[in-house]
Motif scaffolding. Structure first.
Motif, PDB file in Angstrom:
ATOM      1  N   LEU A  92     -36.399 -21.540 -21.134  1.00  0.00           N
ATOM      2  CA  LEU A  92     -35.538 -22.707 -21.335  1.00  0.00           C
ATOM      3  C   LEU A  92     -34.977 -23.214 -20.012  1.00  0.00           C
ATOM      4  O   LEU A  92     -34.940 -24.426 -19.764  1.00  0.00           O
ATOM      5  CB  LEU A  92     -34.391 -22.354 -22.284  1.00  0.00           C
ATOM      6  CG  LEU A  92     -34.769 -22.129 -23.748  1.00  0.00           C
ATOM      7  CD1 LEU A  92     -33.605 -21.512 -24.501  1.00  0.00           C
ATOM      8  CD2 LEU A  92     -35.190 -23.429 -24.409  1.00  0.00           C
ATOM      9  N   MET A 145     -37.755 -27.959 -27.655  1.00  0.00           N
ATOM     10  CA  MET A 145     -36.912 -28.449 -26.571  1.00  0.00           C
ATOM     11  C   MET A 145     -37.040 -29.956 -26.404  1.00  0.00           C
ATOM     12  O   MET A 145     -36.056 -30.670 -26.233  1.00  0.00           O
ATOM     13  CB  MET A 145     -37.270 -27.730 -25.266  1.00  0.00           C
ATOM     14  CG  MET A 145     -36.851 -26.273 -25.254  1.00  0.00           C
ATOM     15  SD  MET A 145     -37.078 -25.470 -23.648  1.00  0.00           S
ATOM     16  CE  MET A 145     -38.861 -25.413 -23.539  1.00  0.00           C
ATOM     17  N   LEU A 173     -31.928 -24.668 -30.988  1.00  0.00           N
ATOM     18  CA  LEU A 173     -32.044 -24.694 -29.533  1.00  0.00           C
ATOM     19  C   LEU A 173     -30.826 -24.044 -28.887  1.00  0.00           C
ATOM     20  O   LEU A 173     -30.940 -23.267 -27.944  1.00  0.00           O
ATOM     21  CB  LEU A 173     -32.200 -26.128 -29.051  1.00  0.00           C
ATOM     22  CG  LEU A 173     -32.412 -26.325 -27.547  1.00  0.00           C
ATOM     23  CD1 LEU A 173     -33.682 -25.631 -27.078  1.00  0.00           C
ATOM     24  CD2 LEU A 173     -32.453 -27.800 -27.209  1.00  0.00           C
ATOM     25  N   THR A 210     -41.963 -23.651 -28.501  1.00  0.00           N
ATOM     26  CA  THR A 210     -40.765 -23.736 -27.666  1.00  0.00           C
ATOM     27  C   THR A 210     -40.655 -25.113 -27.030  1.00  0.00           C
ATOM     28  O   THR A 210     -39.598 -25.743 -27.046  1.00  0.00           O
ATOM     29  CB  THR A 210     -40.811 -22.672 -26.552  1.00  0.00           C
ATOM     30  OG1 THR A 210     -40.985 -21.382 -27.146  1.00  0.00           O
ATOM     31  CG2 THR A 210     -39.537 -22.672 -25.743  1.00  0.00           C
TER      32      THR A 210
END
Length: 223
Positions: free
Chosen positions: A210, A136, A93, A132
């Motif tokens: 992100l 996260m 990450l 993703t």
């Protein structure tokens, strides 16, 4: 045919040899250098000028995270694909936040690693929105709360249209899909994405995703 210049960074010589063998056999990939530690990467990149670096995340000297941060902070930096053993990894990450275009597991089939190299060389991320988001949510945990206000402050520099585009990038939409959904041309979408990257000081779409996630923008409408 355009040939992708590739550097492989891994402390295990057998891993490097295996990757070089399976990737170097592709007609559109040239292995231009190898390194056993992150400390060797910057000098090697200066010498051989690769388009893509395949970077092991864990090495005994300078790790792949540090090497990625150093590379992506430079002008005309190569794209970085992180090699890792675990997909839900805080270091992965952090590498994505530092500008890596994606990651692949070390046990990924050769064809998929090759496809990842080709995609990042073309300027596309190699993470699906689902992967993703899973990464996260698994790795960020409670740290997300401390980042939310900062992310929202950063996103505040975007105008309404740019914010809409950033949210769609975070959802994994392609430029064509964003254009259709927001009733604009693909060229206009590309312009908005470029402006978002410039305003936020980012260098790829993964970082936009992100930041949009950190700001809580992807939680709306059930996303």
């Amino acid at each position: 045919m355009t040939v992708i210049r590739l550097v492989i960074v891994d402390d295990d010589p057998l891993v490097r040899a295996g990757l070089a063998l399976m990737l170097g056999g592709a007609g559109d990939v040239e292995i231009v250098g190898e390194a056993a530690d992150g400390s060797e990467v910057e000098d090697l990149v200066d010498r051989v000028r690769p388009e893509v670096v395949l970077m092991d995340i864990r090495m005994p000297g300078v790790d792949g995270l540090t090497a990625t941060e150093r590379l992506r902070g430079r002008e005309r930096a190569p794209q970085v694909v992180v090699l890792t053993t675990f997909h839900a990894d805080e270091q992965v990450l952090r590498a994505l936040r530092a500008g890596a275009a994606g990651f692949v597991l070390k046990d990924t089939p050769p064809a998929e690693i090759l496809a990842a190299v080709r995609r990042v060389a073309a300027g596309d991320p190699v993470l699906s929105p689902a992967v993703t988001r899973q990464l996260m949510e698994h790795a960020a945990g409670s740290a997300l709360d401390s980042r939310r206000s900062g992310a929202r402050s950063r996103m505040a520099v975007l105008n309404e249209r740019e914010r809409e585009v950033a949210v769609e990038v975070g959802r994994g939409s392609s430029n064509a899909e964003i254009a259709a959904g927001l009733f604009m041309s693909v060229a206009t979408v590309k312009t908005h994405v470029s402006r978002i990257l410039a305003k936020l000081g980012l260098n790829n779409r993964v970082q936009i995703a992100l930041l949009a996630y950190d700001a809580g923008l992807l939680e709306r409408d059930g996303h």
